[in-house]
Design an enzyme around this catalytic site. Sequence first.
Site, PDB file in Angstrom:
ATOM      1  N   ASP A  52      29.778  60.466  21.823  1.00  0.00           N
ATOM      2  CA  ASP A  52      28.828  61.331  22.505  1.00  0.00           C
ATOM      3  C   ASP A  52      28.408  60.586  23.773  1.00  0.00           C
ATOM      4  O   ASP A  52      27.692  59.597  23.713  1.00  0.00           O
ATOM      5  CB  ASP A  52      27.646  61.572  21.574  1.00  0.00           C
ATOM      6  N   GLU A 130      37.149  33.993  40.088  1.00  0.00           N
ATOM      7  CA  GLU A 130      36.553  32.688  39.750  1.00  0.00           C
ATOM      8  C   GLU A 130      35.141  32.964  39.249  1.00  0.00           C
ATOM      9  O   GLU A 130      34.257  33.280  40.024  1.00  0.00           O
ATOM     10  CB  GLU A 130      36.494  31.787  40.992  1.00  0.00           C
ATOM     11  N   GLU A 132      31.556  32.245  37.856  1.00  0.00           N
ATOM     12  CA  GLU A 132      30.503  31.225  37.738  1.00  0.00           C
ATOM     13  C   GLU A 132      29.355  31.786  36.899  1.00  0.00           C
ATOM     14  O   GLU A 132      29.091  32.989  36.921  1.00  0.00           O
ATOM     15  CB  GLU A 132      29.986  30.845  39.130  1.00  0.00           C
ATOM     16  N   GLU A 187      29.724  23.343  37.846  1.00  0.00           N
ATOM     17  CA  GLU A 187      29.545  23.769  39.244  1.00  0.00           C
ATOM     18  C   GLU A 187      28.421  22.954  39.903  1.00  0.00           C
ATOM     19  O   GLU A 187      27.818  22.093  39.275  1.00  0.00           O
ATOM     20  CB  GLU A 187      29.275  25.278  39.315  1.00  0.00           C
ATOM     21  N   GLU A 194      31.874  26.898  35.854  1.00  0.00           N
ATOM     22  CA  GLU A 194      32.891  27.851  36.309  1.00  0.00           C
ATOM     23  C   GLU A 194      34.120  27.701  35.430  1.00  0.00           C
ATOM     24  O   GLU A 194      34.522  26.584  35.077  1.00  0.00           O
ATOM     25  CB  GLU A 194      33.272  27.564  37.771  1.00  0.00           C
ATOM     26  N   HIS A 243      34.234  34.858  43.119  1.00  0.00           N
ATOM     27  CA  HIS A 243      35.195  34.954  44.216  1.00  0.00           C
ATOM     28  C   HIS A 243      36.434  35.660  43.687  1.00  0.00           C
ATOM     29  O   HIS A 243      36.890  35.390  42.575  1.00  0.00           O
ATOM     30  CB  HIS A 243      35.558  33.558  44.734  1.00  0.00           C
ATOM     31  N   GLU A 331      40.950  35.270  49.614  1.00  0.00           N
ATOM     32  CA  GLU A 331      39.802  35.059  48.712  1.00  0.00           C
ATOM     33  C   GLU A 331      38.562  35.697  49.313  1.00  0.00           C
ATOM     34  O   GLU A 331      38.084  35.258  50.358  1.00  0.00           O
ATOM     35  CB  GLU A 331      39.574  33.547  48.511  1.00  0.00           C
ATOM     36  N   ARG A 333      34.684  36.133  49.077  1.00  0.00           N
ATOM     37  CA  ARG A 333      33.667  35.273  48.452  1.00  0.00           C
ATOM     38  C   ARG A 333      32.328  35.954  48.180  1.00  0.00           C
ATOM     39  O   ARG A 333      31.432  35.348  47.615  1.00  0.00           O
ATOM     40  CB  ARG A 333      33.445  34.036  49.333  1.00  0.00           C
TER      41      ARG A 333
HETATM   42  N1  GLU Z   1      28.318  29.198  43.932  1.00  0.00           N
HETATM   43  C1  GLU Z   1      28.847  29.569  45.209  1.00  0.00           C
HETATM   44  C2  GLU Z   1      28.676  31.084  45.419  1.00  0.00           C
HETATM   45  O1  GLU Z   1      27.628  31.570  45.155  1.00  0.00           O
HETATM   46  C3  GLU Z   1      30.305  29.192  45.378  1.00  0.00           C
HETATM   47  C4  GLU Z   1      30.637  27.733  45.207  1.00  0.00           C
HETATM   48  C5  GLU Z   1      32.151  27.492  45.328  1.00  0.00           C
HETATM   49  O2  GLU Z   1      32.635  27.388  46.450  1.00  0.00           O
HETATM   50  O3  GLU Z   1      32.812  27.515  44.295  1.00  0.00           O
HETATM   51  O4  GLU Z   1      29.538  31.798  45.865  1.00  0.00           O
HETATM   52 MG    MG Z   2      32.950  27.867  42.322  1.00  0.00          MG
END
Ligand code: GLU
Ligand code: MG
Length: 442
Positions: A52, A130, A132, A187, A194, A243, A331, A333
């Site tokens: 549902d 990636e 975190e 990290e 991470e 990322h 990448e 970010r």
């Molecule tokens: N913690 C960082 C962010 O907020 C990235 C750090 C890194 O380059 O891995 O994107």
């Molecule tokens: Mg990182």
Amino acid sequence: MKYTKEDIVRMVNEKDIEFVRLQFTDIFGQLKNVAVTRSQIQKVVNDQIMIDGSSIEGFTRIHESDQYLHPDLDTFAVLPWMPAERKTARLICNVYNPDGTPFVGDPRYVLRRALKRAQDLGYTFNVGPEMEFFLFETDERGLPTTRTADAASYFDMAPIDHGGDVRREICLMLEEMGFEIEASHHEVAEGQHEIDFKYADALTAADNISTFRMAVKTIAQSHGLHATFMPKPVFGINGSGMHVNMSLSKNGKNIFFDPEGEKGLSKEAYSFIAGVLEHVRGFAAITNPLVNSYKRLVPGYEAPCYLAWSASNRSALIRIPAARGNSTRVELRCPDPACNPYLALAVCLTAGLDGIEKGLTPPAEITENIFTMTEKERQAHGIASLPGNLLEAVELLEQDSIITEALGDHVLKSYTSGKRAEWDEYRTRVTDWERQRYMIVY
Ligand code: GLU
Ligand code: MG
């Protein structure tokens, strides 16, 4: 893994699996599930399990609430943290209407639709995230605090790194579920970690992100800790990003790589970057979905805030890691790990494909540290900013017709009305900062 209906039925019977959790995701990225017992397995594989949808965020209205779960059989996995006898497995599902059409409010369908466009052009979209996150201590009632006994930083080891054991168990359990873990580390911020897993086609990658968040939270809890993917849990230290490493392949060949191209990148790679830069302000409300997301996107904490690309510079929104050949990738970010991964990957792909289809070229690479530029210098380089808060992001989303079309009307309306309500709730709150700043002076 590729499974048939018969494979699933056989595994459930032979492997002592008593429960099967049928998972799907609401519009804001929350993983939901309904559990059935082994006795229902024929119904499961024949797409006959009904839910549902009326009380699921962003799903249907009351009068059209019946929906069917069509499991993606290839996502079958045993949940390794559940009891070893009378085991529990999961299947990730697509949501369908009773008339057999896909439900337009299902985020997994939004991604499948975006991927279809890429497929029609002969492309496979590959994504390596990636992830975190923070591990915090809990209080006597088991509720999360922002305390961490861990004073470690980037790449530190035990005994300074208190999260090592939890990370180890997360990696082992995810490997049991079929993940290939590439690396895990402490990290920059205290209590921050991470874990990176191998890239996959975007649908698998989005499923993996969802599974990863569930695994991390569950395993942290069994160690008496609280794991959070909230983008900026503590002021003054790094926040958590997700990322997204992206590439397109055609017939197994990475089309972002061109040994003859500038910096070893193809024309398509540059157009993809240009498309992402063109639409990132429009899709930030999806990749950075919370009021809190915009407190991470400020200068000084390795998170981006300005629209630029660079082959080396981590202050840019888009970085091109050094690897070439089949590992060539872009990448992005800005995304954070609180996003709905299905919608986030759908909008990133849509933006990049738009760049390729229109043959866009990106502005020149920025090699200087953008964080130390003055506003004037940024203007001289033509560097724009990401939206400063959730409301601005929602308004920009509504103005980007390419992105709104990719989401579809149903998802767009439910999403933006939910996000506007979240903003309204926030903007009327009186915070500690205000009391400290104003109470005595005024
Ligand atoms: N913690 C960082 C962010 O907020 C990235 C750090 C890194 O380059 O891995 O994107
Ligand atoms: Mg990182």
